[in-house]
Design a protein around this motif. Structure first.
Motif, PDB file in Angstrom:
ATOM      1  N   MET A 151     -19.556   2.449   2.207  1.00 55.37           N
ATOM      2  CA  MET A 151     -19.123   1.017   1.893  1.00 55.37           C
ATOM      3  C   MET A 151     -18.420   0.492   3.187  1.00 55.37           C
ATOM      4  SD  MET A 151     -16.026  -0.003  -0.873  1.00 55.37           S
ATOM      5  CE  MET A 151     -17.073   0.821  -2.257  1.00 55.37           C
ATOM      6  N   PRO A 152     -18.751  -0.794   3.498  1.00 51.64           N
ATOM      7  CA  PRO A 152     -18.327  -1.364   4.791  1.00 51.64           C
ATOM      8  C   PRO A 152     -16.800  -1.442   4.557  1.00 51.64           C
ATOM      9  CG  PRO A 152     -20.041  -2.584   3.846  1.00 51.64           C
ATOM     10  CD  PRO A 152     -19.764  -1.519   2.890  1.00 51.64           C
ATOM     11  N   GLY A 153     -15.932  -1.447   5.587  1.00 52.39           N
ATOM     12  CA  GLY A 153     -14.407  -1.378   5.720  1.00 52.39           C
ATOM     13  C   GLY A 153     -13.827  -2.493   5.139  1.00 52.39           C
ATOM     14  N   PHE A 154     -14.337  -3.787   5.278  1.00 51.90           N
ATOM     15  CA  PHE A 154     -13.719  -4.940   4.763  1.00 51.90           C
ATOM     16  C   PHE A 154     -14.015  -4.958   3.409  1.00 51.90           C
ATOM     17  CE2 PHE A 154     -18.024  -6.191   4.905  1.00 51.90           C
ATOM     18  CZ  PHE A 154     -18.272  -7.186   3.802  1.00 51.90           C
ATOM     19  N   LEU A 155     -14.969  -4.372   2.757  1.00 52.08           N
ATOM     20  CA  LEU A 155     -15.390  -4.433   1.279  1.00 52.08           C
ATOM     21  C   LEU A 155     -14.357  -3.373   0.550  1.00 52.08           C
ATOM     22  CD1 LEU A 155     -16.720  -5.357  -1.040  1.00 52.08           C
ATOM     23  CD2 LEU A 155     -18.614  -3.750  -0.714  1.00 52.08           C
ATOM     24  N   GLN A 156     -14.228  -2.107   1.293  1.00 55.79           N
ATOM     25  CA  GLN A 156     -13.382  -1.162   0.693  1.00 55.79           C
ATOM     26  C   GLN A 156     -11.890  -1.596   0.656  1.00 55.79           C
ATOM     27  OE1 GLN A 156     -13.154   2.361   3.359  1.00 55.79           O
ATOM     28  NE2 GLN A 156     -12.629   3.699   1.487  1.00 55.79           N
ATOM     29  N   ARG A 157     -11.442  -2.454   1.826  1.00 53.36           N
ATOM     30  CA  ARG A 157     -10.159  -3.026   1.744  1.00 53.36           C
ATOM     31  C   ARG A 157     -10.008  -4.169   0.585  1.00 53.36           C
ATOM     32  NH1 ARG A 157     -10.871  -3.016   7.293  1.00 53.36           N
ATOM     33  NH2 ARG A 157     -11.012  -5.483   7.469  1.00 53.36           N
ATOM     34  N   PHE A 158     -11.001  -4.894   0.413  1.00 50.55           N
ATOM     35  CA  PHE A 158     -11.007  -5.806  -0.693  1.00 50.55           C
ATOM     36  C   PHE A 158     -10.924  -5.098  -2.196  1.00 50.55           C
ATOM     37  CE2 PHE A 158     -13.512  -8.563  -3.660  1.00 50.55           C
ATOM     38  CZ  PHE A 158     -12.693  -9.742  -3.672  1.00 50.55           C
ATOM     39  N   LEU A 159     -11.611  -4.051  -2.383  1.00 49.35           N
ATOM     40  CA  LEU A 159     -11.801  -3.439  -3.524  1.00 49.35           C
ATOM     41  C   LEU A 159     -10.459  -2.413  -3.902  1.00 49.35           C
ATOM     42  CD1 LEU A 159     -15.573  -2.777  -3.942  1.00 49.35           C
ATOM     43  CD2 LEU A 159     -14.232  -4.816  -4.952  1.00 49.35           C
ATOM     44  N   ALA A 160      -9.820  -2.254  -2.936  1.00 49.67           N
ATOM     45  CA  ALA A 160      -8.773  -1.229  -2.873  1.00 49.67           C
ATOM     46  C   ALA A 160      -7.567  -1.788  -4.020  1.00 49.67           C
ATOM     47  CB  ALA A 160      -7.881  -1.038  -1.429  1.00 49.67           C
ATOM     48  N   PRO A 161      -6.849  -0.821  -4.690  1.00 52.98           N
ATOM     49  CA  PRO A 161      -5.695  -1.182  -5.449  1.00 52.98           C
ATOM     50  C   PRO A 161      -4.701  -2.183  -4.614  1.00 52.98           C
ATOM     51  CG  PRO A 161      -6.285   1.073  -5.956  1.00 52.98           C
ATOM     52  CD  PRO A 161      -6.997   0.718  -4.586  1.00 52.98           C
ATOM     53  N   ARG A 162      -3.928  -2.936  -5.567  1.00 54.99           N
ATOM     54  CA  ARG A 162      -2.809  -3.759  -4.626  1.00 54.99           C
ATOM     55  C   ARG A 162      -1.966  -2.755  -3.910  1.00 54.99           C
ATOM     56  NH1 ARG A 162      -3.041  -9.327  -5.556  1.00 54.99           N
ATOM     57  NH2 ARG A 162      -0.663  -9.322  -5.316  1.00 54.99           N
ATOM     58  N   TRP A 163      -1.623  -1.638  -4.572  1.00 59.19           N
ATOM     59  CA  TRP A 163      -0.581  -0.930  -4.287  1.00 59.19           C
ATOM     60  C   TRP A 163      -0.889  -0.234  -2.698  1.00 59.19           C
ATOM     61  CZ3 TRP A 163      -0.833   4.293  -3.355  1.00 59.19           C
ATOM     62  CH2 TRP A 163      -1.929   5.082  -4.037  1.00 59.19           C
ATOM     63  N   GLN A 164      -2.337  -0.228  -2.484  1.00 65.04           N
ATOM     64  CA  GLN A 164      -2.787   0.227  -1.395  1.00 65.04           C
ATOM     65  C   GLN A 164      -3.131  -0.754  -0.245  1.00 65.04           C
ATOM     66  OE1 GLN A 164      -6.021   2.545  -2.535  1.00 65.04           O
ATOM     67  NE2 GLN A 164      -4.732   4.368  -2.341  1.00 65.04           N
ATOM     68  N   HIS A 165      -2.864  -2.008  -0.584  1.00 70.69           N
ATOM     69  CA  HIS A 165      -3.083  -3.448   0.576  1.00 70.69           C
ATOM     70  C   HIS A 165      -2.336  -3.054   1.550  1.00 70.69           C
ATOM     71  CE1 HIS A 165      -3.630  -7.147   1.594  1.00 70.69           C
ATOM     72  NE2 HIS A 165      -4.514  -7.428   0.730  1.00 70.69           N
ATOM     73  N   ARG A 166      -2.872  -3.426   2.824  1.00 75.88           N
ATOM     74  CA  ARG A 166      -2.312  -3.258   4.135  1.00 75.88           C
ATOM     75  C   ARG A 166      -1.113  -4.372   4.179  1.00 75.88           C
ATOM     76  NH1 ARG A 166      -7.140  -5.734   8.098  1.00 75.88           N
ATOM     77  NH2 ARG A 166      -7.240  -7.671   7.209  1.00 75.88           N
ATOM     78  N   ASP A 167      -1.032  -5.267   3.245  1.00 75.46           N
ATOM     79  CA  ASP A 167       0.099  -6.244   3.469  1.00 75.46           C
ATOM     80  C   ASP A 167       1.249  -5.707   2.568  1.00 75.46           C
ATOM     81  OD1 ASP A 167       2.254  -8.270   3.268  1.00 75.46           O
ATOM     82  OD2 ASP A 167       0.500 -10.019   3.217  1.00 75.46           O
ATOM     83  N   ALA A 168       2.429  -5.475   3.328  1.00 75.99           N
ATOM     84  CA  ALA A 168       3.597  -4.771   2.628  1.00 75.99           C
ATOM     85  C   ALA A 168       3.953  -5.677   1.398  1.00 75.99           C
ATOM     86  CB  ALA A 168       4.617  -4.540   3.602  1.00 75.99           C
TER      87      ALA A 168
END
Length: 232
Positions: free
Chosen positions: A1-18
């Protein structure tokens, strides 16, 4: 899975934005196993505000104590555990808190609980886990409960520790007096041991000198033994 897609589908608690992770904290339910694990992970987040928000969702120290092994210097984690175990937060029964404290290996937390616990037995349980003499001296001088001060003072044993205790324990005259008395006894015992050793060494020196002196009993016995051996 492409990195940008993985970040898009990741749970909000794992989002890179604090800020997104911070918003996710309020939506996680600590009574749900998967969401409780997510909250526990956020208790170790890189951002202090996220850690603080996640820790405030827990009213039980049980899921938080194992996190100390991963981040023993996490200040927000220490503060929340201290609040729960001292009785300042949560509704954990005293017996349960004493049981947790009796098995707690964290020195800083034990110091805080011994000083701020809402019950004498709780403070004594925390004191039992402290072993550094400097910590015991601090508790003997600064604790607000006399029984805890006296229990801490009773475990100070070194000459340097008793001297420090005698000079600092102005809050409790009994602690100060007993420290001075024990210090005097310790010094007297040490002086007695030195005097006894010196007397023993002096006696041995006299015996050795007497044994080597001409005409001494030791010399006569040795000579008689030699002649008796020769006759055989």
């Amino acid at each position: 899975m492409p990195g940008f897609l993985q970040r898009f589908l990741a749970p909000r608690w794992q989002h890179r934005d604090a800020q997104v992770r911070l918003q996710a904290v309020s939506r996680l339910d600590p009574t749900h196993p998967d969401q409780r694990r997510a909250l526990a992970a956020l208790c170790l987040d890189d951002t202090p505000s996220v850690r603080q928000a996640a820790l405030m969702r827990f009213d039980d120290p049980a899921p938080l104590l194992p996190l100390l092994t991963q981040q023993p210097d996490n200040p927000e984690l220490q503060h929340r555990l201290a609040a729960l175990l001292t009785g300042k937060a949560g509704a954990l029964a005293l017996a349960q808190r004493i049981d947790w404290v009796a098995r707690l290996p964290h020195r800083d937390l034990l110091m805080t609980i011994a000083l701020e616990g809402d019950n004498q037995q709780l403070r004594l349980a925390a004191l039992a886990g402290l072993h550094e003499e400097s910590d015991l001296i601090h508790q003997a001088c600064e604790n607000g409960i006399a029984a805890v001060r006296h229990a801490a003072a009773a475990r100070v044993a070194s000459e340097a520790g008793l001297q420090a205790l005698a000079g600092r324990a102005r809050r409790d005259r009994q602690v100060m007096r007993q420290a001075r008395e024990r210090l005097n006894r310790l010094r007297a015992d040490a002086a007695s041991l030195i005097a006894a050793r010196e007397r023993r060494e002096a006696l041995l020196g006299k015996l050795e000198a007497h044994a080597n002196a001409p005409g001494s009993l030791f010399t006569a016995v040795a000579t008689a033994t030699w002649y008796a051996s020769g006759r055989r």
